[in-house]
Design a protein around this motif. Sequence first.
Motif, PDB file in Angstrom:
ATOM      1  N   LEU A  12      -3.749  -1.853 -10.266  1.00 39.18           N
ATOM      2  CA  LEU A  12      -4.822  -1.228  -8.929  1.00 39.18           C
ATOM      3  C   LEU A  12      -3.680  -0.428  -7.490  1.00 39.18           C
ATOM      4  O   LEU A  12      -4.031   0.316  -6.828  1.00 39.18           O
ATOM      5  N   ASN A  13      -3.277  -1.007  -6.750  1.00 39.82           N
ATOM      6  CA  ASN A  13      -2.213  -1.331  -6.182  1.00 39.82           C
ATOM      7  C   ASN A  13      -1.142  -0.069  -6.050  1.00 39.82           C
ATOM      8  O   ASN A  13      -0.867   0.847  -5.568  1.00 39.82           O
ATOM      9  N   ILE A  14      -0.432  -0.232  -8.080  1.00 40.84           N
ATOM     10  CA  ILE A  14       0.433   0.520  -8.156  1.00 40.84           C
ATOM     11  C   ILE A  14      -0.661   1.861  -8.035  1.00 40.84           C
ATOM     12  O   ILE A  14      -0.035   3.258  -7.651  1.00 40.84           O
ATOM     13  N   LYS A  15      -1.646   1.944  -8.675  1.00 36.30           N
ATOM     14  CA  LYS A  15      -1.895   2.909  -8.706  1.00 36.30           C
ATOM     15  C   LYS A  15      -2.106   4.041  -7.006  1.00 36.30           C
ATOM     16  O   LYS A  15      -2.496   5.085  -7.214  1.00 36.30           O
ATOM     17  N   MET A  79       9.727  -0.825   2.946  1.00 36.75           N
ATOM     18  CA  MET A  79       9.114  -1.035   3.364  1.00 36.75           C
ATOM     19  C   MET A  79       7.892  -1.931   2.045  1.00 36.75           C
ATOM     20  O   MET A  79       7.637  -2.292   1.679  1.00 36.75           O
ATOM     21  N   ALA A  80       7.801  -3.375   2.737  1.00 37.53           N
ATOM     22  CA  ALA A  80       7.255  -4.962   2.770  1.00 37.53           C
ATOM     23  C   ALA A  80       5.529  -4.670   2.717  1.00 37.53           C
ATOM     24  O   ALA A  80       5.311  -3.943   3.688  1.00 37.53           O
ATOM     25  N   VAL A  81       5.158  -5.091   1.588  1.00 34.51           N
ATOM     26  CA  VAL A  81       3.458  -5.193   1.325  1.00 34.51           C
ATOM     27  C   VAL A  81       2.881  -6.611   1.270  1.00 34.51           C
ATOM     28  O   VAL A  81       3.807  -7.007   0.138  1.00 34.51           O
ATOM     29  N   THR A  82       1.956  -7.443   1.882  1.00 34.67           N
ATOM     30  CA  THR A  82       1.903  -8.502   1.905  1.00 34.67           C
ATOM     31  C   THR A  82       1.064  -8.757   2.290  1.00 34.67           C
ATOM     32  O   THR A  82      -0.112  -8.282   2.527  1.00 34.67           O
ATOM     33  N   PRO A 105      -5.338  -5.911   2.823  1.00 27.17           N
ATOM     34  CA  PRO A 105      -6.012  -4.072   2.092  1.00 27.17           C
ATOM     35  C   PRO A 105      -4.864  -3.501   3.422  1.00 27.17           C
ATOM     36  O   PRO A 105      -5.015  -3.646   4.554  1.00 27.17           O
ATOM     37  N   ILE A 106      -4.539  -2.854   2.455  1.00 31.30           N
ATOM     38  CA  ILE A 106      -4.102  -1.824   3.538  1.00 31.30           C
ATOM     39  C   ILE A 106      -4.321  -0.577   4.291  1.00 31.30           C
ATOM     40  O   ILE A 106      -5.842  -0.351   3.620  1.00 31.30           O
ATOM     41  N   SER A 107      -4.076  -0.146   5.261  1.00 25.37           N
ATOM     42  CA  SER A 107      -4.985   0.547   6.195  1.00 25.37           C
ATOM     43  C   SER A 107      -4.031   2.335   5.369  1.00 25.37           C
ATOM     44  O   SER A 107      -3.009   1.776   5.441  1.00 25.37           O
ATOM     45  N   VAL A 108      -4.971   3.079   4.626  1.00 24.09           N
ATOM     46  CA  VAL A 108      -4.524   4.464   4.042  1.00 24.09           C
ATOM     47  C   VAL A 108      -3.630   4.915   5.415  1.00 24.09           C
ATOM     48  O   VAL A 108      -2.507   5.780   5.183  1.00 24.09           O
TER      49      VAL A 108
END
Length: 129
Positions: A12-15, A79-82, A105-108
């Motif tokens: 889902l994150n990849i998409k 850019m690291a995401v966790t 969860p990321i802020s778009v």
Amino acid sequence: MAKILIVEDNALNIKLFCDLLAAHGHEPEAVTDSRNALDAARNFSPDLVITDIQLPHVSGLELIQMIRGDDKLAEVPIMAVTAYSARGDEERIRAAGAQAYVSKPISVARFAQTVDELLAGRHEAVERV
């Protein structure tokens, strides 16, 4: 258009990341197995790498260090995401060599802004050479 490598094991994150990046005119390429990420980066020659930190096999921190140690990739912004942000995580991630850190969860809006800033910095660095 920038070439952006995404290292993420969650479909889902990849998409989400690929859709966001493509909508902003970039060319995303996803790698789901971090063991293949360094070779994929060498082959793809990305302008930016976005990596999850919590990955099976090779952690995002290890991957960042591997990229920084590679002659061909050492200057590519990361850019690291966790999802798991604990005290001191950002410092460890930046110390490993990432220029940016975004928590899930990321802020778009923040995600897109961070990508733009990293790419602008990369282009400025290239122009100065």
